[in-house]
Design a protein around this motif. Sequence first.
Motif, PDB file in Angstrom:
ATOM      1  N   SER A  82       8.765   6.510 -14.330  1.00 46.56           N
ATOM      2  CA  SER A  82       8.753   5.490 -13.274  1.00 46.56           C
ATOM      3  C   SER A  82       9.753   5.808 -12.175  1.00 46.56           C
ATOM      4  O   SER A  82      10.525   4.943 -11.733  1.00 46.56           O
ATOM      5  CB  SER A  82       9.048   4.103 -13.874  1.00 46.56           C
ATOM      6  OG  SER A  82       8.109   3.778 -14.883  1.00 46.56           O
ATOM      7  N   GLY A  92      10.465   6.867  -8.315  1.00 45.79           N
ATOM      8  CA  GLY A  92       9.850   6.846  -6.995  1.00 45.79           C
ATOM      9  C   GLY A  92      10.626   7.690  -6.017  1.00 45.79           C
ATOM     10  O   GLY A  92      11.471   8.501  -6.396  1.00 45.79           O
ATOM     11  N   THR A  97       5.759   7.334  -9.319  1.00 47.40           N
ATOM     12  CA  THR A  97       5.349   6.731  -8.048  1.00 47.40           C
ATOM     13  C   THR A  97       5.974   7.440  -6.849  1.00 47.40           C
ATOM     14  O   THR A  97       5.895   6.945  -5.725  1.00 47.40           O
ATOM     15  CB  THR A  97       5.734   5.240  -8.012  1.00 47.40           C
ATOM     16  OG1 THR A  97       7.154   5.114  -8.146  1.00 47.40           O
ATOM     17  CG2 THR A  97       5.038   4.469  -9.119  1.00 47.40           C
ATOM     18  N   ALA A  98       6.593   8.579  -7.068  1.00 55.10           N
ATOM     19  CA  ALA A  98       7.241   9.308  -5.983  1.00 55.10           C
ATOM     20  C   ALA A  98       6.216   9.736  -4.938  1.00 55.10           C
ATOM     21  O   ALA A  98       5.094  10.131  -5.271  1.00 55.10           O
ATOM     22  CB  ALA A  98       7.980  10.529  -6.524  1.00 55.10           C
ATOM     23  N   THR A  99       6.610   9.680  -3.676  1.00 61.04           N
ATOM     24  CA  THR A  99       5.723  10.119  -2.600  1.00 61.04           C
ATOM     25  C   THR A  99       5.825  11.619  -2.365  1.00 61.04           C
ATOM     26  O   THR A  99       4.944  12.207  -1.742  1.00 61.04           O
ATOM     27  CB  THR A  99       6.050   9.373  -1.302  1.00 61.04           C
ATOM     28  OG1 THR A  99       7.438   9.545  -0.993  1.00 61.04           O
ATOM     29  CG2 THR A  99       5.754   7.878  -1.459  1.00 61.04           C
ATOM     30  N   LEU A 116       0.733  10.522 -12.487  1.00 64.38           N
ATOM     31  CA  LEU A 116       1.069   9.889 -11.222  1.00 64.38           C
ATOM     32  C   LEU A 116       0.312   8.577 -11.056  1.00 64.38           C
ATOM     33  O   LEU A 116      -0.903   8.526 -11.264  1.00 64.38           O
ATOM     34  CB  LEU A 116       0.749  10.828 -10.059  1.00 64.38           C
ATOM     35  CG  LEU A 116       1.374  12.237 -10.175  1.00 64.38           C
ATOM     36  CD1 LEU A 116       0.942  13.109  -9.005  1.00 64.38           C
ATOM     37  CD2 LEU A 116       2.897  12.149 -10.254  1.00 64.38           C
ATOM     38  N   THR A 117       1.034   7.531 -10.662  1.00 68.01           N
ATOM     39  CA  THR A 117       0.415   6.210 -10.544  1.00 68.01           C
ATOM     40  C   THR A 117       0.606   5.582  -9.177  1.00 68.01           C
ATOM     41  O   THR A 117       0.167   4.458  -8.957  1.00 68.01           O
ATOM     42  CB  THR A 117       0.998   5.248 -11.599  1.00 68.01           C
ATOM     43  OG1 THR A 117       2.385   5.042 -11.312  1.00 68.01           O
ATOM     44  CG2 THR A 117       0.835   5.799 -12.992  1.00 68.01           C
ATOM     45  N   GLY A 118       1.281   6.279  -8.269  1.00 69.51           N
ATOM     46  CA  GLY A 118       1.612   5.699  -6.976  1.00 69.51           C
ATOM     47  C   GLY A 118       0.379   5.321  -6.163  1.00 69.51           C
ATOM     48  O   GLY A 118      -0.621   6.040  -6.150  1.00 69.51           O
ATOM     49  N   ALA A 129       0.434  10.968  -2.131  1.00 71.29           N
ATOM     50  CA  ALA A 129       1.649  11.719  -2.413  1.00 71.29           C
ATOM     51  C   ALA A 129       1.487  13.188  -2.042  1.00 71.29           C
ATOM     52  O   ALA A 129       0.372  13.721  -1.986  1.00 71.29           O
ATOM     53  CB  ALA A 129       2.012  11.596  -3.892  1.00 71.29           C
TER      54      ALA A 129
END
Length: 305
Positions: free
Chosen positions: A164, A166, A184-186, A201-203, A207
Amino acid sequence: MNQWTVSEPDSIVLDEPVQSAQVRMIAGALNVVAAEGPARIEVTELKGEPLQVSLVDGVLTVTYQHLSWNDFGFGGQLKTMDAIKDGFKDLVSSLKRKRKSRAVVTLTLPADAVVKLGSVSADTTVSGLQTDTAVYAITGATTLVGLGGKTEANSVSGDVDAQSVGGELKLKTVNGDLTVVAGTATTVRANTVSGVVTLDLTGAAPADVRANTVSGDVAIRLPRPADTKVEAGSTTGKFSTAFEELKLGGTWGGQRLTGVLGAGSGSLEVTTVSGSVSVLARPEDDTPSLVKELTDGSDGTEDTA
């Protein structure tokens, strides 16, 4: 200036604000936790050389008397991984000739503190910080949980797990595995020579993701519907994907899996020499970790080569 020499288990509550922390460890465990209230240091186990603690102008330093950033092979900034590896080998050899030092340390810091952590073989866990976090390690495991801002973890043979996280995430090892769960990192950068790269990845925002290995396998799970342009190449590795939009092209010895998912706003680039590449789909409202999914073979992925 506040200074302490810690030669036995102790707890120190800091009555001055802490803006940043620099910690250099040898063996044991280092935990850094974000929390409200005054910053504090808890040493629950200590063997060998005492720890030197200081707080000067908002900068908290925890280290050993003769242990500097230069001993880690990067002089405060990351050089080549070979240079780090050689530096750590020299450091470990020197420490073995002297005395065994081990400490279990927990730092409680404000969420906006900037931290820089170095360890020889200590396991490192960082949670809740929302600015800049940098971890440099040799064999100890690194765990990053719920971080924001810029996060960087570099290791020679220790595994790096990010949960988790970001913001901006950069991970690098020589032969340690790199794992991102519910990321969630861009911006994601994952580089290793022989370690396995696993990115879940869940953002919601598109990304920019890049993963590079020499012989390590790469498995990436994207949210569905996905919104990214995919370019993945491997010289001798196999390919598999759960997305019909992605097509395999090229010849044996230089194949590529490419295509556009959704509007293609994001980017996914994978490069490996002999590692296999898997691009999987993360169903909505699905929470199992990608590691388990790959282990039990329940991902529904279809081989394309």
